[in-house]
Design a protein around this motif. Structure first.
Motif, short mmCIF file in Angstrom:
data_model
loop_
_atom_site.label_atom_id
_atom_site.label_comp_id
_atom_site.label_asym_id
_atom_site.label_seq_id
_atom_site.Cartn_x
_atom_site.Cartn_y
_atom_site.Cartn_z
N PHE A 65 0.83 -1.21 0.00
CA PHE A 65 0.00 0.00 0.00
C PHE A 65 0.86 1.26 0.00
CE2 PHE A 65 -3.59 -2.69 1.76
CZ PHE A 65 -4.35 -2.58 0.60
N ALA A 66 2.01 1.19 0.71
CA ALA A 66 2.90 2.35 0.77
C ALA A 66 3.46 2.70 -0.60
CB ALA A 66 4.04 2.07 1.75
N LEU A 67 3.53 1.69 -1.48
CA LEU A 67 4.12 1.93 -2.80
C LEU A 67 3.12 2.42 -3.85
CD1 LEU A 67 6.65 -1.02 -3.24
CD2 LEU A 67 7.10 1.36 -2.66
N ILE A 68 1.82 2.36 -3.52
CA ILE A 68 0.81 2.74 -4.52
C ILE A 68 0.97 4.22 -4.94
CG2 ILE A 68 -1.67 3.04 -4.95
CD1 ILE A 68 -2.19 0.57 -3.33
N HIS A 69 1.13 5.10 -3.94
CA HIS A 69 1.26 6.53 -4.26
C HIS A 69 2.50 6.83 -5.11
CE1 HIS A 69 1.94 10.84 -3.69
NE2 HIS A 69 3.10 10.50 -3.19
N PRO A 70 3.72 6.41 -4.69
CA PRO A 70 4.88 6.70 -5.54
C PRO A 70 4.76 6.08 -6.93
CG PRO A 70 5.58 5.83 -3.41
CD PRO A 70 4.11 5.75 -3.43
N ALA A 71 4.19 4.86 -7.01
CA ALA A 71 4.07 4.19 -8.32
C ALA A 71 3.14 4.99 -9.24
CB ALA A 71 3.56 2.76 -8.14
N ILE A 72 2.01 5.45 -8.71
CA ILE A 72 1.07 6.23 -9.54
C ILE A 72 1.73 7.54 -9.99
CG2 ILE A 72 -1.07 7.60 -9.42
CD1 ILE A 72 -2.35 5.30 -7.97
N ALA A 95 -2.88 12.25 -6.52
CA ALA A 95 -1.64 11.77 -5.88
C ALA A 95 -1.50 12.38 -4.49
CB ALA A 95 -0.43 12.12 -6.74
N ALA A 96 -1.84 13.68 -4.36
CA ALA A 96 -1.72 14.33 -3.05
C ALA A 96 -2.71 13.70 -2.05
CB ALA A 96 -1.99 15.83 -3.18
N MET A 100 -1.62 11.34 1.27
CA MET A 100 -1.99 11.62 2.65
C MET A 100 -2.90 10.52 3.21
SD MET A 100 -2.35 15.75 2.71
CE MET A 100 -3.54 16.02 1.42
N ALA A 101 -3.68 9.87 2.32
CA ALA A 101 -4.62 8.83 2.78
C ALA A 101 -3.85 7.66 3.40
CB ALA A 101 -5.48 8.35 1.63
N TYR A 102 -2.72 7.29 2.78
CA TYR A 102 -2.01 6.11 3.28
C TYR A 102 -1.51 6.30 4.72
CZ TYR A 102 1.50 2.69 4.28
OH TYR A 102 2.23 1.76 4.93
N PRO A 103 -0.71 7.37 5.00
CA PRO A 103 -0.25 7.51 6.40
C PRO A 103 -1.40 7.72 7.37
CG PRO A 103 0.44 9.41 5.07
CD PRO A 103 -0.11 8.40 4.13
N ILE A 104 -2.44 8.46 6.94
CA ILE A 104 -3.55 8.74 7.88
C ILE A 104 -4.29 7.45 8.22
CG2 ILE A 104 -5.82 9.85 8.09
CD1 ILE A 104 -4.70 12.30 6.74
N LEU A 128 -5.69 21.24 2.58
CA LEU A 128 -4.94 21.79 3.72
C LEU A 128 -5.45 21.23 5.04
CD1 LEU A 128 -4.65 25.51 2.51
CD2 LEU A 128 -2.81 23.82 2.66
N LEU A 129 -6.77 21.03 5.15
CA LEU A 129 -7.33 20.47 6.40
C LEU A 129 -6.89 19.02 6.59
CD1 LEU A 129 -10.96 21.94 6.44
CD2 LEU A 129 -9.02 22.57 7.88
N ILE A 130 -6.88 18.26 5.48
CA ILE A 130 -6.42 16.86 5.58
C ILE A 130 -4.93 16.87 5.98
CG2 ILE A 130 -5.95 14.74 4.28
CD1 ILE A 130 -8.39 15.45 2.52
#
Ligand code: HEM
Ligand code: HEM
Length: 242
Positions: free
Chosen positions: A7-14, A70-71, A75-79, A134-136
């Motif tokens: 899951f951690a790799l989904i964001h960088p890969a996209i 992507a943004a 943020m969704a993954y760590p949260i 910004l709130l997220i």
């Protein structure tokens, strides 16, 4: 590989597979739009076809979807991974619900930005999407690197996403403005966005380097990042596990 690492790799890969190629295409079309406009303004004939303008905007819309997406994903993954790990849904349900709602509202306002034609509503949905990001990003689970904000993946990423949202919001203005003021504002801001994208490539790669596999975390937690040393046992067990 553990599911958590996947899951951690989904964001960088996209970002690498979808967003960065789009940046290349949009920038190339932007260059052609400009060359063509200047050639015609000088009374020259241009070999560049007129379609480059609409192609720049069409692929530009996809780029802004890619960058904002992507943004949000970044943020969704760590949260959510930390929410699950710390049992936040049970311990602090109000905040967990509010953050989940913010993800949904931000995605919805960004979708509406592309649907509405009336200027006021475009401005409202653009501003709402930017505020949502910004709130997220203000949640404690997001690693913002506040003390090094000038080389922070978070600040560069959110700034680039807001510039993309702004480009979508002012599209009609660029075409309507006969004095080209909005066109020049767009060029200046998006040259800055290009620099931020370069920064995203560098800071993203750096951050990937500093995030270990989940099976390594236990060992590396014993290391001291200030003195840059690890207890000998941590090193032995780390190397031994590889
Ligand atoms: C990497 C990001 C981008 C860069 C570097 C960029 C740069 C440029 C440049 C240099 C031009 C030509 C200006 C001229 O005529 O001199 C242009 C035109 C334009 N851009 Fe962008 N842009 C980017 C992204 C976007 C996005 C995301 C949108 C919104 C969807 C957008 C909308 C437009 C519009 C509507 C025009 C006018 C096109 C025409 O005259 O037919 N751009 N852009
Ligand atoms: C335009 C492209 C990109 C945008 C808008 C973007 C945005 C973000 C945002 C807002 C975050 C959350 C804040 C943070 O933890 O720093 C994030 C996290 C992250 N991004 Fe990106 N990013 C982009 C490209 C990349 C690339 C190219 C890579 C790596 C090659 C990358 C790797 C990461 C990593 C490793 C994280 C940390 C996730 C975690 O905390 O577990 N990003 N990104």
């Amino acid at each position: 590989m553990e599911l958590d690492d996947f899951f951690a790799l989904i964001h960088p890969a996209i970002a690498v597979v979808i967003v960065f190629p789009l940046i290349g295409i949009v920038t190339h079309r932007a260059w052609q739009v400009r060359q063509r406009r200047l050639q015609l303004a000088n009374g020259e004939k241009s070999k560049i076809p007129p379609i480059v303008g609409s192609e720049h905007v069409e692929i530009g819309n996809w780029l802004s979807i890619g960058v904002v997406g992507a943004a949000i994903l970044g943020m969704a993954y760590p949260i959510f991974s930390r929410f699950l790990k710390n049992d936040t849904f049970a311990k602090d349900p109000l905040r967990a619900f509010w953050v989940t709602a913010m993800f949904m509202i931000t995605t919805a306002t960004f979708t509406f930005l592309f649907k509405v034609k009336i200027k006021t509503w475009r401005n409202i949905f653009a501003a709402a999407t930017a505020i949502g990001l910004l709130l997220i990003g203000a949640q404690p689970e997001v690693f913002r690197r506040d003390n090094e904000w000038f080389f922070s993946h978070y600040y560069y990423g959110v700034a680039a996403a807001i510039l993309m949202i702004f480009s979508v919001a002012i599209t009609q203005e660029i075409y309507r403005d006969k004095q080209n003021r909005w066109r020049y504002i767009h060029i200046i801001l998006n040259c800055l966005a290009l620099l931020l994208f370069v920064g995203q490539g560098m800071t993203g790669a750096r951050d990937l380097l500093s995030i270990p596999y989940s099976w390594q975390k236990e060992h590396l937690r014993q290391c001291d990042s200030k003195t840059r040393t690890c207890p000998p046992k941590a090193i032995t067990s780390f190397v031994g596990d590889r």
